[in-house]
Design an enzyme around this catalytic site. Structure first.
Site, PDB file in Angstrom:
ATOM      1  N   THR A 192      -9.092  -1.116   0.412  1.00 45.81           N
ATOM      2  CA  THR A 192      -9.670  -2.071  -0.551  1.00 45.81           C
ATOM      3  C   THR A 192      -8.679  -3.200  -0.813  1.00 45.81           C
ATOM      4  O   THR A 192      -9.072  -4.278  -1.237  1.00 45.81           O
ATOM      5  CB  THR A 192     -10.045  -1.379  -1.882  1.00 45.81           C
ATOM      6  OG1 THR A 192      -8.960  -0.555  -2.296  1.00 45.81           O
ATOM      7  CG2 THR A 192     -11.302  -0.537  -1.728  1.00 45.81           C
ATOM      8  N   LYS A 214      -9.133  -7.428  -1.474  1.00 49.92           N
ATOM      9  CA  LYS A 214      -8.505  -8.211  -2.546  1.00 49.92           C
ATOM     10  C   LYS A 214      -7.795  -9.431  -1.958  1.00 49.92           C
ATOM     11  O   LYS A 214      -7.872 -10.533  -2.499  1.00 49.92           O
ATOM     12  CB  LYS A 214      -7.517  -7.340  -3.328  1.00 49.92           C
ATOM     13  CG  LYS A 214      -8.196  -6.233  -4.119  1.00 49.92           C
ATOM     14  CD  LYS A 214      -7.228  -5.148  -4.565  1.00 49.92           C
ATOM     15  CE  LYS A 214      -8.001  -3.913  -5.023  1.00 49.92           C
ATOM     16  NZ  LYS A 214      -7.168  -2.727  -5.150  1.00 49.92           N
ATOM     17  N   LYS A 239       0.869  -1.174   0.000  1.00 49.90           N
ATOM     18  CA  LYS A 239       0.000   0.000   0.000  1.00 49.90           C
ATOM     19  C   LYS A 239       0.901   1.218   0.000  1.00 49.90           C
ATOM     20  O   LYS A 239       2.123   1.080   0.128  1.00 49.90           O
ATOM     21  CB  LYS A 239      -0.902   0.004   1.246  1.00 49.90           C
ATOM     22  CG  LYS A 239      -0.144  -0.265   2.560  1.00 49.90           C
ATOM     23  CD  LYS A 239      -1.067  -0.360   3.749  1.00 49.90           C
ATOM     24  CE  LYS A 239      -1.800  -1.676   3.861  1.00 49.90           C
ATOM     25  NZ  LYS A 239      -3.194  -1.689   3.542  1.00 49.90           N
TER      26      LYS A 239
END
Length: 843
Positions: free
Chosen positions: A677, A681, A569
């Site tokens: 998000t 996943k 991220k």
């Protein structure tokens, strides 16, 4: 162990990727050869791999175009309410494979390319990522476009066609170095320029109040040139449009100012206008108040609203004459969704057009604007909120400043009437913030100018109501909603993990691809030994494949039997990559202390980009690479522990690493991550989550059962209580010996022997200025990681939890999210009816 099957070999064995069978392979071969010889190579004798990629892309695009035209005709005939999703970011990644999946062409193309003696996977790797976004917000927009097309909504994505997307990250001597992302250098086969729809956008100038109305005059004009990209739904023949604007200087740009004959200088100055769409600002969750950024925000809004109004007025296919002249029905035919505050200028711009240009009465215009616009809030971090200096508006957008002042006055009059004498409330709720530098609070503008305001996970929407916009919630509670984010199952399961998709389809059929809630049916197989074995086998093959990829591209050899512990991220203090670092150091110290003891082998992978101006984030990357340097080269560690920094994390790399992950790290301080998000996943791809009760982790734990995730650490109320008491990092440092040892090693230069004081700023921050309380969660995190190790030693039980997580991930489809937006914000109903394909008559 046998080498893993390539995706190509696997696709020849399975059906789920091309349910229609092999289709017309000969037709694809013919199209490919035609494009190769006539479109691309022409007078060159030798074709390159890139020529092959472009030939295939054009061949696949041929299958889109008829459907694209037919979809738009269909919308003009039915005249549905149209949805306009405005976003400064669309993080699309690659398009070829996604298009083949959604059109059901993948097996056909695979077989055709195989017959032509080429490798489909190799061609797919040639495509550049369209990196027109920073992270979550831009990738969410991409998932939403996919879902809107799949649900048959008449929807359009509007943004900027940045010439340079998110920078490419290189790691040099452990430090991040940025390189420009020249993603268009070979051209983009997926876009179509539309010069016939070029529109003027105005900047600067002054305002004249005349008897005929208000005029914005003496402006500088920049042209907005649209580029359209088709967005196919999944197997329903719907192809929507993403329209991105590129800035062009008009032909007379600056020539009038240069009447001294400096024609050359005037022409060179065209760059100033065209800079508007040159580059994406690389900040995630951070506001940078630069004039160029404000120009970008107004540019996309001004061009888009002209386009929306043109389409509203002449709602016949190919017609340019106005059919509608009255704006009464505008909110019944148009919904504008503002993806964060970046397109907030839509509110004053729509007011300007209605009042100044279309001569609509002010109060009526305000009613129309509010009923048309809706606002999604993406963050609660104060440094991320957009607050533009009034002085900048005065110069760049003088008419919009007047409109904002007038709207604010109306708003404050209403608040004053409801709360007489409450001056403090007026100050808190004003769109204009007084102070040394007067500023416009764009979030407040969005809230007063929208009929719906939503957060992106339940906990986030509660924080929005109870703290960030508390006063506004008290004023208009009916406005506030929650819309928990989702991801598209097409890209994030079918495309990136065909093996898992096939194992699932064998058990429950293929309905889950468009209705992810059907994954619940997998709960029946949670104790089925064959299914447990199949799921574990798919995961191991993904790990072998990713290990081979790392060895080839990163020159690192890792143990594919180790636990793949992944945190990918953006690098940000609130996401707490530092907590992960402290765990790696703690494990390392335990191994060194007791080398003969058996340890669960781990490969810790951390990836992500730091904003170029974010000093602390760049230090965090340097720390990760330095820790890796020491651990990976210590002979007493061997295969037990590796720390890898995944360079240049992007959509196409996410598609490889996520299916291979065993453990997903979602460890932000409670109350800081709006949703996340990536967490979704990983869940649908069979990784277990270690995380705090933050963002969508809360709902993931609710869906799968908290005992099936590794939840640790402070909750939001604990963080608030610690804030009230006062967070003292030194207390934790003094009382936790393993933490003290790790911090002392970082401080002493153990991980940076060539520059012992390298990490002094970082340690100083952790000890004295840590807003995100890393030490407060350290002990709980280390204990929780112990539970992870315990479970990983029992592969059957681990895989049972994996299956439960996959089975319970159905809620996190962007199809569900978009269905909720459609019904509860936009007032439209998704359609399951497929449009007839181009080779069949329309009715």
């Amino acid at each position: 162990m046998a080498a893993p099957l390539s995706d190509g070999e696997r696709r020849k064995q399975i059906s789920v990727r091309g349910i229609a069978g092999l289709g017309d392979v000969a037709e694809v071969c013919k199209g490919f050869n035609r494009h190769l010889h006539f479109t691309l190579v022409k007078d060159r004798n030798v074709a390159t791999p890139r020529d092959y990629y472009f030939a295939l892309a054009h061949t696949v695009r041929d299958h889109l175009v008829g459907r694209w035209i037919r979809t738009q005709q269909h919308y003009y005939e039915r005249d549905p309410k149209r949805i306009y999703y405005l976003s400064l970011e669309f993080y699309m990644g690659r398009t070829l494979q996604n298009t083949m999946v959604n059109l059901g062409l993948q097996n056909t193309c695979d077989e055709a390319i195989y017959q032509l003696g080429l490798d489909l996977e190799e061609l797919e790797e040639i495509e550049e990522d369209a990196g027109l976004g920073n992270g979550g917000l831009g990738r969410l927009a991409a998932c939403f476009l996919d879902s809107m097309a799949t649900l048959g909504l008449a929807a359009y994505g509007y943004g900027i066609r940045y010439e340079f997307g998110i920078f490419n990250q290189k790691i040099v001597d452990g430090w991040q170095v940025e390189e420009a992302d020249d993603w268009l250098r070979y051209g983009n086969p997926w876009e179509k320029d539309r010069p016939e729809y070029v529109l003027p956008v105005h900047f600067y100038g002054r305002v004249e109040h005349t008897p005929e109305g208000v005029k914005w005059v003496d402006t500088q004009v920049v042209l907005a040139m649209p580029y359209d990209t088709p967005v196919p739904g999944y197997r329903n023949n719907t192809v929507n449009t993403m329209r991105l604007w590129s800035a062009k200087a008009p032909n007379d740009f600056n020539l009038k100012e240069f009447n001294m004959g400096d024609y050359i200088e005037a022409v060179l100055d065209r760059n100033l206008a065209e800079n508007i769409s040159r580059v994406l600002y690389p900040n995630d969750n951070f506001f940078e108040g630069k004039e160029l950024r404000l120009k970008q925000e107004y540019f996309v809004v001004a061009a888009t609203l002209q386009d929306i109004i043109r389409r509203f007025k002449s709602s016949k296919f190919g017609c340019r004459d106005p059919v509608r002249t009255c704006f009464e029905t505008f909110p019944d035919k148009v919904a504008i969704q503002l993806n964060d505050t970046h397109p907030a200028l839509s509110i004053p711009e729509l007011m300007r057009i209605l009042v100044d240009v279309e001569k609509v009465d002010w109060d009526k215009a305000w009613d129309i604007t509010k009923r048309t616009c809706a606002y999604t809030n993406h963050t609660v971090l104060p440094e991320a909120l957009e607050r533009w200096p009034v002085s900048m508006f005065e110069k760049l957008l003088p008419r919009h400043l007047e409109i904002i002042y007038a709207l604010n006055q109306m708003h404050l009059d209403r608040v004053a009437a409801l709360y007489p004498g409450d001056i403090d409330r007026l100050r808190r709720m004003s769109v204009i913030e007084e102070g040394d530098c007067k500023r416009i609070n764009m979030a407040h503008l969005c809230v007063i100018g929208s009929h719906a305001v939503n957060g992106v996970a339940r906990i986030h929407s509660d924080i929005v109501k109870n703290s960030v916009f508390k006063d506004f919630y008290e004023l208009e509670p009916e406005k506030f909603q929650n819309k928990t984010n989702g991801i598209t199952p097409r890209r994030w399961l079918l495309l990136c993990n065909p093996g898992l998709a096939d194992v699932i389809a064998e058990r429950i059929g293929e309905g889950f691809i468009t209705d992810l809630s059907q994954l619940k049916k997998l709960l029946e197989f949670i104790d089925n030994e064959t299914f447990i074995r199949d799921v574990a086998k798919v995961k191991q093959e993904s790990k072998l494949k990713f290990a081979a990829y790392l060895e080839k591209h990163y020159k690192v050899k890792i143990n594919p039997m180790s636990m793949f512990d992944v945190q990918v991220k953006r690098i940000h203090e609130y996401k707490r990559q530092l907590l992960n670092c402290l765990h790696a150091i703690t494990l390392y110290n335990r191994i060194r202390c007791n080398p003969s003891k058996s340890f669960v082998p781990r490969t810790i992978m951390i990836g992500g980009k730091a904003a170029p101006g974010y000093h602390m984030a760049k230090m965090i990357i340097k720390l990760i690479t330095s820790i890796g340097e020491v651990i990976n080269n210590d002979p007493c560690v061997g295969d037990k522990l590796k720390v890898i920094f995944l360079e240049n994390y992007r959509v196409s790399l996410a598609e490889k690493v996520i299916p291979a992950a065993d453990l997903s790290q979602q460890i932000s301080t409670a109350g800081t991550e709006a949703s996340g998000t990536g967490n979704m996943k990983f869940m649908v791809n069979g990784a277990l989550t270690i995380g705090t009760m933050d963002g969508a982790n809360v709902e993931m734990a609710e869906e799968a059962g908290e005992e099936n995730l590794f939840i640790f650490g402070m909750r939001v109320e604990d963080v608030e209580a610690l804030d009230r008491k006062g967070y003292n990092a030194r207390e934790y440092y003094e009382s936790l010996p393993e933490l003290r040892q790790a911090i002392d090693q970082i401080t002493s230069g153990f991980f940076s022997p060539r520059d012992p004081s390298c990490f002094k700023d970082l340690v100083n921050m952790l000890m004295y200025h840590d807003r995100f309380k890393v030490f407060a969660d350290y002990e709980a995190y280390i204990k929780c990681q112990g539970r992870v190790d315990q479970l990983f030693m029992d592969p059957r039980e681990w895989t049972r939890k994996v299956i439960r997580n996959i089975a319970c991930s159905g809620k996190f489809s962007s199809d569900r999210t978009i269905t909720e937006y459609a019904r509860e914000i936009w007032g439209v109903e998704p359609s399951a009816t497929a449009i007839p394909p181009p080779n069949l008559p329309r009715n």
